[in-house]
Write an enzyme that holds these catalytic residues in place. Structure first.
Site, PDB file in Angstrom:
ATOM      1  N   LYS A 202       0.846  -1.209   0.000  1.00  0.00           N
ATOM      2  CA  LYS A 202       0.000   0.000   0.000  1.00  0.00           C
ATOM      3  C   LYS A 202       0.874   1.249   0.000  1.00  0.00           C
ATOM      4  CE  LYS A 202      -3.953   1.862   2.698  1.00  0.00           C
ATOM      5  NZ  LYS A 202      -4.835   1.600   3.865  1.00  0.00           N
TER       6      LYS A 202
ATOM      7  N   SER B   6      -9.892   1.811   3.043  1.00  0.00           N
ATOM      8  CA  SER B   6      -9.015   2.564   2.198  1.00  0.00           C
ATOM      9  C   SER B   6      -8.012   1.727   1.399  1.00  0.00           C
ATOM     10  CB  SER B   6      -8.250   3.584   3.047  1.00  0.00           C
ATOM     11  OG  SER B   6      -7.372   2.931   3.940  1.00  0.00           O
TER      12      SER B   6
ATOM     13  N   SER C 205      -9.894  -0.774   7.152  1.00  0.00           N
ATOM     14  CA  SER C 205      -9.351  -0.589   5.797  1.00  0.00           C
ATOM     15  C   SER C 205      -8.662  -1.787   5.170  1.00  0.00           C
ATOM     16  CB  SER C 205      -8.375   0.577   5.786  1.00  0.00           C
ATOM     17  OG  SER C 205      -9.098   1.773   5.680  1.00  0.00           O
TER      18      SER C 205
HETATM   19  N1  GLN Z   1     -13.072   3.890   6.639  1.00  0.00           N
HETATM   20  C1  GLN Z   1     -12.442   4.248   7.859  1.00  0.00           C
HETATM   21  C2  GLN Z   1     -12.062   5.704   7.834  1.00  0.00           C
HETATM   22  O1  GLN Z   1     -12.389   6.323   6.884  1.00  0.00           O
HETATM   23  C3  GLN Z   1     -11.262   3.373   8.117  1.00  0.00           C
HETATM   24  C4  GLN Z   1     -10.049   3.795   7.417  1.00  0.00           C
HETATM   25  C5  GLN Z   1      -8.871   2.929   7.717  1.00  0.00           C
HETATM   26  O2  GLN Z   1      -8.999   1.880   8.319  1.00  0.00           O
HETATM   27  N2  GLN Z   1      -7.706   3.419   7.341  1.00  0.00           N
HETATM   28  O3  GLN Z   1     -11.471   6.219   8.719  1.00  0.00           O
END
Ligand code: GLN
Length: 475
Positions: free
Chosen positions: A75, A150, A174
């Site tokens: 990532k 994400s 995410s």
């Molecule tokens: N969707 C969650 C957020 O927007 C989790 C994001 C993540 O785990 N990096 O914060």
């Protein structure tokens, strides 16, 4: 050699038998990306191709390294020396990592070779990979839908045959949510299990790196290659790393699995519930004891997460100011304007929203009402789970209350977007390990996933139970 549908376990076998070299495998993945990039509706899962990095690392491959030179997608928020790292943000455009972080170093020592950078929501803030400065990513199952987020790039690439396995990061879901959206497996380890050194921080008390893979077996292999103590991360835990792959063979018979009422409420769409109920029936048939539970603090989890995560983000992102880190806006007449313009031009809308929210909840006069209160709820959530794990070995839930959504369906409505994280943020707030495994499809053919949450540092138990289901699924 076609990377499509190749599991990590199969790739390792092929590499050991010298059916192909690490360089050939990395180049085959790169070709799959380049072919797809010619489509107008390209997946856009991968935003940087670096097969030369994998090839140069392959030259130093240690004899007997468990991953045997398999290319691994990383990532775009993890530092790999000599490669760009941007968190899919304009503010870090052109930045090149001066060092390799702890988890990726361990990966490389174990024979996993970074060869590309995965698209993501900007600074990992989002659930759909629509906030990336490098453009949206698409779901390989149906390109009109989001791959989740994400780590949507990591998941879309693995599910779409552009990578054999990937690393993602999980602050509130995410890893697990995009894996579920793309019909593959994602594991968030216990907080402290995997080093965060070199992971560009979002919410430091929540972030963990973990595997995104085609199978549970692959997740066990990849976790084993990145887990362990790192003196460069003061929150990493000095505990032995079990042989996760060997642990897969343990039968789930006799395990007690909790079904929390709050995760099977009216808010869960019938198609999701039906898919997860099939998993419940499976474990019952395996001789598990299914135990009804209540985790009452769950109803406050989303609010708590968006206070804690934004507070930590506002502090972590202060360093991107055009001076210490980040693109510097040209033409500012004084220092204040330099900071102001660099941050205004460099960050996207969602990141700005989170910095504002986080600064607000930490500011004097509001700290007690929001941040301190959130810390108290976090403790209540932890108490809920401690009580649950006195009675059960695992907790089973859906990953998302609804099926995968279409691109654009939620991007104008942040609250709706935040609510899709309702079942995933709890494991981060409490720190426990959680895995997402596919368990069906909705009427449009989009995947549905379930979640198994375990006790701290019991990734082996989580993986073994997940594998019992996963090994029976047609591929
Ligand atoms: N969707 C969650 C957020 O927007 C989790 C994001 C993540 O785990 N990096 O914060």
């Amino acid at each position: 050699m076609n990377p499509e549908k190749l599991t990590l376990a199969q790739a390792i076998r092929g590499l050991l038998k010298k059916e192909y070299t690490p360089g050939e495998l990395a180049r085959a993945c790169v070709k799959a990306v380049e072919d797809d990039n010619r489509r107008p509706d390209k997946l856009n899962a991968i935003i940087g191709l670096h097969p030369e990095k994998a090839e140069s690392l392959a030259a130093g491959l240690r004899e007997g390294a468990p991953l045997a030179g398999a290319p691994i997608l990383v990532k775009d928020n993890m530092n790999v020396e000599g490669l760009p790292v941007a968190c899919a943000s304009k503010i870090l455009e052109g930045y090149v990592s001066p060092y390799t972080g702890g988890a990726v170093s361990r990966l490389i020592q174990n024979g996993g070779l970074p060869f590309a950078r995965a698209n993501m929501d900007e600074f990992a803030m989002g659930s759909s990979t629509e906030t990336s400065h490098y453009g949206i990513a698409r779901n390989p199952v149906n390109r009109a839908y989001t791959p989740g987020g994400s780590s949507g790039g990591s998941a879309a690439a693995v599910a779409g045959g552009q990578a054999i396995a990937a690393l993602g990061s999980d602050t509130g879901g995410s890893i697990r949510q995009p894996a579920a959206c793309c019909g593959i497996v994602g594991l968030k380890p216990t907080y402290g299990r995997v080093s965060r050194h070199g992971l560009i921080a979002f919410g430091s008390s929540l972030d963990q790196i973990g595997p995104i893979t085609n199978t549970v077996e692959d997740a066990a292999i990849l976790l084993g290659a990145i887990a362990g103590y790192d003196p460069n991360d003061s929150t990493s835990v000095d505990a032995p790393v079990p042989d996760y792959r060997a642990a897969l063979e343990a039968s789930p018979k006799g395990k007690r699995i909790g079904l929390p009422a709050e995760y099977f409420s009216e808010g869960v769409e019938p198609v999701v519930r039906a898919a997860v109920e099939r998993v419940v029936a499976f474990y019952r048939a395996q001789g598990c004891e299914m135990v009804p539970l209540s985790l009452p603090a769950t109803k406050y989890a989303i609010g708590t997460y968006y206070v804690v995560a934004t507070a930590e983000a506002s502090a972590n992102l202060a360093r991107f100011d055009g001076v210490r880190y980040g693109r510097r806006s040209p033409g500012a007449k004084d220092l204040r304007e330099l900071y102001f313009n660099s941050r205004s031009e460099g960050f996207g809308l969602e990141v700005k929203r989170r910095i504002l929210l986080g600064t607000y909840v930490l500011s004097s006069g509001y700290y007690d009402a929001y941040y301190l209160q959130a810390m108290k709820v976090r403790r209540a959530l932890k108490n809920d789970f401690d009580a649950a794990f006195a009675k059960v070995d695992l907790v089973l839930t859906p990953i998302m209350p609804e099926p995968v959504f279409k691109i654009g369906a939620r991007s104008q409505d942040p609250i709706k977007m935040y609510l899709s994280d309702i079942f995933t943020v709890v494991a981060n707030l409490v720190g426990v390990p959680a895995i997402s495994v596919p368990c069906g499809k909705d009427a449009d053919g989009l995947p549905i996933g379930f979640q198994l949450i375990g006790r701290s540092f019991d990734e082996a138990g989580v993986l073994a139970a997940a594998h019992a289901w996963d090994r029976e699924q047609p591929r």
